[in-house]
Design an enzyme around this catalytic site. Structure first.
Site, PDB file in Angstrom:
ATOM      1  N   ASP A  80     -10.533   2.871  -3.442  1.00  0.00           N
ATOM      2  CA  ASP A  80     -11.008   1.581  -2.917  1.00  0.00           C
ATOM      3  C   ASP A  80     -12.439   1.271  -3.354  1.00  0.00           C
ATOM      4  O   ASP A  80     -13.312   2.139  -3.298  1.00  0.00           O
ATOM      5  CB  ASP A  80     -10.998   1.605  -1.390  1.00  0.00           C
ATOM      6  CG  ASP A  80      -9.596   1.718  -0.838  1.00  0.00           C
ATOM      7  OD1 ASP A  80      -8.636   1.783  -1.637  1.00  0.00           O
ATOM      8  OD2 ASP A  80      -9.458   1.744   0.396  1.00  0.00           O
ATOM      9  N   GLU A  86       0.195  -0.200  -5.296  1.00  0.00           N
ATOM     10  CA  GLU A  86      -0.817   0.849  -5.418  1.00  0.00           C
ATOM     11  C   GLU A  86      -0.156   2.162  -5.858  1.00  0.00           C
ATOM     12  O   GLU A  86      -0.691   3.247  -5.647  1.00  0.00           O
ATOM     13  CB  GLU A  86      -1.585   1.018  -4.101  1.00  0.00           C
ATOM     14  CG  GLU A  86      -2.326  -0.224  -3.680  1.00  0.00           C
ATOM     15  CD  GLU A  86      -3.454   0.052  -2.681  1.00  0.00           C
ATOM     16  OE1 GLU A  86      -4.093   1.115  -2.745  1.00  0.00           O
ATOM     17  OE2 GLU A  86      -3.690  -0.824  -1.831  1.00  0.00           O
ATOM     18  N   TRP A  87       0.986   2.032  -6.439  1.00  0.00           N
ATOM     19  CA  TRP A  87       1.839   3.145  -6.825  1.00  0.00           C
ATOM     20  C   TRP A  87       1.105   4.201  -7.673  1.00  0.00           C
ATOM     21  O   TRP A  87       1.043   5.376  -7.277  1.00  0.00           O
ATOM     22  CB  TRP A  87       3.046   2.525  -7.521  1.00  0.00           C
ATOM     23  CG  TRP A  87       4.146   3.391  -7.975  1.00  0.00           C
ATOM     24  CD1 TRP A  87       4.244   4.760  -7.870  1.00  0.00           C
ATOM     25  CD2 TRP A  87       5.345   2.935  -8.607  1.00  0.00           C
ATOM     26  NE1 TRP A  87       5.424   5.179  -8.406  1.00  0.00           N
ATOM     27  CE2 TRP A  87       6.116   4.096  -8.871  1.00  0.00           C
ATOM     28  CE3 TRP A  87       5.859   1.698  -8.979  1.00  0.00           C
ATOM     29  CZ2 TRP A  87       7.362   4.025  -9.499  1.00  0.00           C
ATOM     30  CZ3 TRP A  87       7.091   1.621  -9.604  1.00  0.00           C
ATOM     31  CH2 TRP A  87       7.842   2.771  -9.855  1.00  0.00           C
ATOM     32  N   LEU A  99      -2.009   4.849  -8.068  1.00  0.00           N
ATOM     33  CA  LEU A  99      -3.117   5.461  -7.326  1.00  0.00           C
ATOM     34  C   LEU A  99      -2.633   6.625  -6.462  1.00  0.00           C
ATOM     35  O   LEU A  99      -3.235   7.696  -6.436  1.00  0.00           O
ATOM     36  CB  LEU A  99      -3.795   4.397  -6.452  1.00  0.00           C
ATOM     37  CG  LEU A  99      -4.760   4.900  -5.382  1.00  0.00           C
ATOM     38  CD1 LEU A  99      -5.937   5.619  -6.007  1.00  0.00           C
ATOM     39  CD2 LEU A  99      -5.267   3.729  -4.539  1.00  0.00           C
ATOM     40  N   TYR A 100      -1.508   6.410  -5.776  1.00  0.00           N
ATOM     41  CA  TYR A 100      -1.026   7.450  -4.869  1.00  0.00           C
ATOM     42  C   TYR A 100      -0.285   8.579  -5.583  1.00  0.00           C
ATOM     43  O   TYR A 100      -0.227   9.685  -5.084  1.00  0.00           O
ATOM     44  CB  TYR A 100      -0.141   6.827  -3.774  1.00  0.00           C
ATOM     45  CG  TYR A 100      -0.976   6.074  -2.759  1.00  0.00           C
ATOM     46  CD1 TYR A 100      -1.557   6.735  -1.684  1.00  0.00           C
ATOM     47  CD2 TYR A 100      -1.218   4.701  -2.902  1.00  0.00           C
ATOM     48  CE1 TYR A 100      -2.347   6.054  -0.768  1.00  0.00           C
ATOM     49  CE2 TYR A 100      -1.996   4.012  -1.992  1.00  0.00           C
ATOM     50  CZ  TYR A 100      -2.564   4.697  -0.924  1.00  0.00           C
ATOM     51  OH  TYR A 100      -3.353   4.030  -0.024  1.00  0.00           O
ATOM     52  N   ASP A 128       0.840  -1.197   0.000  1.00  0.00           N
ATOM     53  CA  ASP A 128       0.000   0.000   0.000  1.00  0.00           C
ATOM     54  C   ASP A 128       0.878   1.251   0.000  1.00  0.00           C
ATOM     55  O   ASP A 128       2.101   1.158   0.182  1.00  0.00           O
ATOM     56  CB  ASP A 128      -0.905  -0.048   1.243  1.00  0.00           C
ATOM     57  CG  ASP A 128      -2.246   0.615   0.996  1.00  0.00           C
ATOM     58  OD1 ASP A 128      -2.332   1.485   0.107  1.00  0.00           O
ATOM     59  OD2 ASP A 128      -3.212   0.277   1.697  1.00  0.00           O
TER      60      ASP A 128
HETATM   61  C1  GLA Z   1      -5.981   1.338   1.377  1.00  0.00           C
HETATM   62  C2  GLA Z   1      -6.055   0.330   0.239  1.00  0.00           C
HETATM   63  C3  GLA Z   1      -7.135  -0.699   0.531  1.00  0.00           C
HETATM   64  C4  GLA Z   1      -6.829  -1.404   1.844  1.00  0.00           C
HETATM   65  C5  GLA Z   1      -6.705  -0.381   2.951  1.00  0.00           C
HETATM   66  C6  GLA Z   1      -6.213  -1.010   4.242  1.00  0.00           C
HETATM   67  O1  GLA Z   1      -7.128   2.120   1.456  1.00  0.00           O
HETATM   68  O2  GLA Z   1      -6.293   0.980  -0.984  1.00  0.00           O
HETATM   69  O3  GLA Z   1      -7.217  -1.633  -0.523  1.00  0.00           O
HETATM   70  O4  GLA Z   1      -5.658  -2.153   1.712  1.00  0.00           O
HETATM   71  O5  GLA Z   1      -5.794   0.659   2.611  1.00  0.00           O
HETATM   72  O6  GLA Z   1      -6.034  -0.087   5.258  1.00  0.00           O
END
Ligand code: GLA
Length: 420
Positions: A228, A200-201, A203-204, A167
């Site tokens: 999410d 999730e690179w 996305l952030y 994450d």
């Molecule tokens: C982020 C991620 C989710 C999940 C939560 C856990 O929001 O995008 O998929 O892993 O963190 O805290």
């Protein structure tokens, strides 16, 4: 007349194959993994961060939950159709590292430790996924991996972990975010263990910077682009809208070794209607997405299970015509021109807009031979074997009188050999 129930799956496969072909052009993370999109189960959307095992023993994040899911993955046929990874998300850790700086699981919720859990999952022929964060803390506030990439990668490898969801909360600067994702990829590779790397690179980084997908694919096996998912049609719609809008930058990059991840499948939960669940399955297939279910495998309806386990690559078509007196003619056509007879499995809820077998119907095979298939209800599944280019013709008659209990029991206990 005419519903082609199978055709979306055919289209999905064709699209996935096109993406596979397109993906061959781009340099992927060379760890040899995720040649096809990852399939499995991930706890987050359904179980979130419940740490109260006294109050919520059945849904808290504990080794017991993952062992139960592993058991069901095997006993309920999930593994047989390709769901392979049992994945832990956030909230598994203790709040502090051990005296050697290593991450450790919460001792009360994971008393046997992750190594033992991995052994258990492996003994079932499955793989174990775990979660970490590139920054100082995970999104739920547990220890992050910043400054510990090598040690954490080695710890995961020593435990026998097979996938890491990494994450991007609490990451510092954008350069640190990118550095962190790169470094963890290299650290995982250096362990010598095969560990799928789920990032999730993009996305952030997206709010500030346009992701460089060629680079991301060089380091990650899949990557989240968008926020999410939650258990609602609005959420699925938002993901689809975002994907449609950004397709030019994300479609060509996907292929063996690296996939866009639109987040978990929420099929089998509370928020999506049947049609909306069909849409999620179809569109996730079309996007060649990792298929990580987040549901409670102890309580998945037969319909949702059928949908999630459906492997048809479909050259089948399902045609129907309403007849008089609440009856339907149903033709199951196998358009495949290679191989032998194929079995087409479908839910009676497809018939007559969901009304043909609600509450009960009788089904008779008309062609190729006349056979009585008995009584069925709206949650029955039919398993129809059809020769290449051949058709099986059925007559389905709605029975509006509520069936007596004995009849329903007989129906459920003694399905005809052609019926699942
Ligand atoms: C982020 C991620 C989710 C999940 C939560 C856990 O929001 O995008 O998929 O892993 O963190 O805290």
């Amino acid at each position: 007349m005419g519903t082609a129930a199978g055709s979306w799956r055919g289209a999905a496969l064709a699209w996935a194959l096109a993406l596979l072909a397109a993906g061959g052009r781009v340099g992927a993370l060379e760890n040899g993994l995720a040649r096809t999109p990852t399939m499995g189960w991930l706890h987050w959307e359904r179980f979130l961060c419940s740490t109260d095992c006294a109050g919520e023993p059945l849904s808290c994040i504990s080794e017991q939950l993952f062992m139960q899911m592993a058991d069901l993955m095997v006993s309920d046929g999930w593994k047989d159709v390709g769901y392979e990874f049992v994945c832990i998300d956030d909230c598994w850790m203790a709040m502090t590292r051990d005296d050697q700086g290593r991450l450790q699981p919460d001792p009360e919720r994971f008393p046997s430790g992750i190594r033992k859990l991995a052994d258990y999952v492996h003994s079932k022929g499955l793989k174990l996924g775990i979660y970490g964060d590139v920054g100082n803390k995970t999104c739920a506030g547990f220890p992050g991996s910043y400054g510990y990439y090598d040690l954490d990668a080695q710890t995961f490898a020593d435990w026998g972990v097979d996938l890491l969801k990494f994450d991007g909360c609490n990451y510092g600067t954008l350069d640190q975010l990118a550095e962190g994702y790169r470094n963890m990829s290299l650290a995982l590779n250096n362990t010598g263990r095969s560990i799928v790397y789920s990032c999730e690179w993009p996305l952030y980084m997206r709010p500030m910077q346009k992701p460089n997908y060629t680079e991301i694919k060089h380091y990650c096996n899949h990557w989240r682009n968008y926020g999410d998912i939650y258990d609602a049609w609005n959420s699925v719609k938002n993901i689809l809208d975002w994907t449609a809008l950004h397709q030019d930058s994300i479609v060509d990059i996907a292929g063996p070794g690296g996939w866009n991840d639109p987040d978990m499948l929420v099929i089998g939960n509370f928020g999506l209607s049947w049609d909306q669940q069909l849409t999620q399955m179809a569109l996730w297939a079309i996007m060649a997405a990792p298929l990580l279910m987040s549901n409670d495998l102890r309580h998945v309806s037969p319909q949702a299970k059928w949908l999630l386990q459906n492997k048809e690559d479909n050259n089948f078509e399902l045609w129907e015509r309403p007849l008089s007196r609440g009856a339907y003619a149903v033709a199951v056509l196998n358009r495949q021109e290679i191989g032998g007879p194929q079995i087409f499995s479908f839910s009676t809820s497809f018939l007559g807009n969901g009304l043909a077998c609600n509450p009960v119907c009788s089904i008779q095979q008309i062609l190729p031979t006349s056979e009585d298939w008995g009584l069925h209800n709206w949650v029955s599944f039919l398993n129809v074997e059809v020769n290449p280019t051949g058709t099986v013709l059925l007559k389905v008659v709605v029975i509006t009188e509520p069936p007596d209990e004995k009849l329903v029991m007989n129906m459920n206990k003694n399905p005809s050999p052609d019926i699942l």
